[in-house]
Design a protein around this motif. Sequence first.
Motif, short mmCIF file in Angstrom:
data_model
loop_
_atom_site.label_atom_id
_atom_site.label_comp_id
_atom_site.label_asym_id
_atom_site.label_seq_id
_atom_site.Cartn_x
_atom_site.Cartn_y
_atom_site.Cartn_z
N PHE A 159 0.79 -1.23 0.00
CA PHE A 159 0.00 0.00 0.00
C PHE A 159 0.83 1.28 0.00
O PHE A 159 0.27 2.37 -0.09
CB PHE A 159 -0.96 0.00 1.20
CG PHE A 159 -2.15 -0.89 0.99
CD1 PHE A 159 -3.36 -0.36 0.57
CD2 PHE A 159 -2.06 -2.25 1.19
CE1 PHE A 159 -4.46 -1.18 0.37
CE2 PHE A 159 -3.15 -3.08 0.99
CZ PHE A 159 -4.36 -2.54 0.57
N LEU A 160 2.16 1.20 0.11
CA LEU A 160 2.97 2.42 0.14
C LEU A 160 3.09 3.01 -1.26
O LEU A 160 3.66 2.40 -2.16
CB LEU A 160 4.37 2.12 0.70
CG LEU A 160 4.48 1.74 2.17
CD1 LEU A 160 5.94 1.53 2.54
CD2 LEU A 160 3.84 2.79 3.07
N ALA A 161 2.53 4.22 -1.46
CA ALA A 161 2.58 4.91 -2.75
C ALA A 161 2.24 3.96 -3.89
O ALA A 161 2.93 3.90 -4.91
CB ALA A 161 3.97 5.52 -2.97
N ASP A 182 0.08 6.98 0.71
CA ASP A 182 1.13 7.88 0.20
C ASP A 182 1.83 8.63 1.32
O ASP A 182 3.04 8.82 1.31
CB ASP A 182 0.53 8.87 -0.80
CG ASP A 182 0.07 8.20 -2.08
OD1 ASP A 182 0.31 6.98 -2.23
OD2 ASP A 182 -0.54 8.88 -2.92
N ALA A 183 1.05 9.10 2.30
CA ALA A 183 1.63 9.91 3.38
C ALA A 183 2.63 9.09 4.20
O ALA A 183 3.70 9.58 4.58
CB ALA A 183 0.52 10.45 4.28
N LEU A 184 2.31 7.84 4.46
CA LEU A 184 3.21 6.98 5.24
C LEU A 184 4.52 6.74 4.49
O LEU A 184 5.60 6.73 5.09
CB LEU A 184 2.53 5.65 5.57
CG LEU A 184 3.37 4.64 6.36
CD1 LEU A 184 3.91 5.26 7.65
CD2 LEU A 184 2.56 3.38 6.66
N SER A 185 4.42 6.56 3.18
CA SER A 185 5.63 6.37 2.38
C SER A 185 6.57 7.56 2.52
O SER A 185 7.78 7.41 2.71
CB SER A 185 5.25 6.17 0.90
OG SER A 185 6.38 5.86 0.12
N LYS A 186 6.00 8.76 2.48
CA LYS A 186 6.82 9.98 2.63
C LYS A 186 7.40 10.07 4.03
O LYS A 186 8.55 10.51 4.21
CB LYS A 186 5.96 11.20 2.33
CG LYS A 186 5.53 11.31 0.87
CD LYS A 186 4.58 12.48 0.64
CE LYS A 186 4.12 12.53 -0.82
NZ LYS A 186 3.12 13.61 -1.05
N GLU A 344 2.17 -1.65 -8.37
CA GLU A 344 3.53 -1.18 -8.11
C GLU A 344 3.52 -0.41 -6.80
O GLU A 344 2.61 0.38 -6.55
CB GLU A 344 4.01 -0.29 -9.25
CG GLU A 344 5.48 0.09 -9.14
CD GLU A 344 5.92 1.00 -10.28
OE1 GLU A 344 7.02 0.81 -10.80
OE2 GLU A 344 5.15 1.92 -10.64
N TYR A 345 4.51 -0.63 -5.96
CA TYR A 345 4.46 -0.06 -4.61
C TYR A 345 5.88 0.15 -4.07
O TYR A 345 6.86 -0.40 -4.60
CB TYR A 345 3.70 -1.01 -3.67
CG TYR A 345 4.30 -2.41 -3.59
CD1 TYR A 345 5.17 -2.77 -2.57
CD2 TYR A 345 4.01 -3.36 -4.57
CE1 TYR A 345 5.73 -4.04 -2.51
CE2 TYR A 345 4.56 -4.63 -4.52
CZ TYR A 345 5.42 -4.96 -3.49
OH TYR A 345 5.98 -6.23 -3.46
#
Length: 619
Positions: A159-161, A182-186, A344-345
């Motif tokens: 689920f990351l980005a 997305d926010a967690l990936s950043k 894609e993640y």
Amino acid sequence: MSAILEQFDVVVIGGGHAGIEAAHAAWKIGVKTAMVTMDLNAIGRMSCNPAVGGVSKGQIVRDIDALGGLMGILTDKAGIQFRMLNQSKGPAVWGPRAQCDLKKYSECAREALESCVGLHLIPGELAAFEKNADGNFELTLLNGARYETRTLIITSGTFLASKMFTGLETSIGGRVGEPSADALSKSIQANGLQLRRLKTGTPSRLDPSTIHFEECEVQPGDANPWPMSDRHAEAIDNGNVCWITRTNLKTHEILRSGFKDSPMFSGRIQGKGPRYCPSIEDKINRFGDKDGHQLFMEPETKDVSRIYLNGFSSSLPADVQLKALHTIPGLSEVRVMQIGYAVEYDSIDATQLYPTFECKRLSGLYFAGQVCGTSGYEEAAGQGIVAGINAALKCQNAEPFILGRSESYIGVMADDLSHFLLDEPYRMFTSRAEYRLFLRSDNADSRLKEKARSLGMITDADYGVWTLRKQEMERVKKSLAETNVSAAEINPFLESFGEAPVRESVRLNTILRRPKIDPEAFFQKFVPDNKLIRRDLWNLFAEEAYAGFFARQEKEIEHEKKMDRIKLQPDMDYSRISALSIESRQRLANARPLTVGSASRIPGIRPSDVMVLAHWAEK
């Protein structure tokens, strides 16, 4: 900024298979634990194949069960077809596998966590985390809610980005109908961790009412099925069947026509996919000489409301996928209920982690599951239970829990991930385990139950049952080694299995070394008073069958264990060890191994370096 709502010892982010085991393990050890997940109804959701286990993967599930985890029990509750794979080979590479009702699996997983009194289940999405002055993590959810925790385990899956691809169509999300984190990936990147892009995929789901099953080969479950867990007392459901069909040259021709619009071949997908679980277009591209590829039609539920087409993962345009499906036996009129797509993640480079799955640069932060660059529910769950145990132990200021390569498949995986930089999703294989003869599905309890007991991961009742089983195995093993049978008594039995007769009396345990005999028939005839469960019976058989190999490897295993017992401090100053080369000092300082054994597996570290390091550490 809003006030902190509650403080925890362990917070697990994500409710997938890694998150389930992590949260359950931390709670079981006795620390204050919470799980934060986007949708409580999605806990334990099977995003891809609704099956658990297989060759090497089934061994991981058995390891989890021996450690007191949930996956084996959940599988036995939700299973609809059970098969032991690889039975034509020796028991070291047998792989228990179960087709599951995906709805029931998810329901059982949520019920299992909800029954853990004191375990907090919090709906929400983590947007950011940072360490405060006390060394704890402050968590901020997308809805503004804030929590504080001593340790944090991120099990964010794919689920990351994340982006989903079907032909030229692209959408945001890690699973159909669910958003991307997305926010967690950043936030992970902001905390100094390196991310990379990986890719996975899933096939179309089919309407069973439109399939001509009579054109396909039926694949039933085993006549005498094996449960995944020996702690699940109820009978397992083995009533469903699967079906086998096959692609053909016409199928391949149609699929090739869509290559120009393939996000994988056009470069729109940058992430690397799993080599050993390729999409159908990748199979055709790589193996152009093949005139067909086997496909498995697997029911997703007990009532066969939807069919998963295993082996036909694809991100080609929907119309190309459908046209190709119509060329396959049994599928000429099939209706697609959900088209195949790729995801894609972001994932982390797992060499940034210790074998405990704790981050080297940020104490108290753990990762587990597909976010670590692995594929498969089983690999994820195996990482989750280790991360959960270690996060809880850290809160108790206890020694970390590290499984060695000779102790379990989970130990092999943890060691591989933390030492070797991978350029594709990691999948477990029996070939990765150099001591696979010792790491069988039948002896997981023998290898790991005592460890589970010392950690507090199993109940007194479970341990009592195991103690009685172990005593019975020891009694029967002693009896086999001491009992002689005459040639007249044993030869009819040997000949019935095509084994050569003996000329004089022999001890019963030597008969178990004959490869063609049926151990279950052997025990029934010659040890009829035994109280062994079926798995322990096969354990005794394998111990005798592989006895010669064990003797050759025991010294090697003992040496490895000795090296793993020599501890190293994470902040050790290797520049002080002048006997090491400058290159080795740099490699060790970067990897920060926890044991000499771990140091020995760092690429570029030589045997002479290991000897110096062991001597230095012991001094």
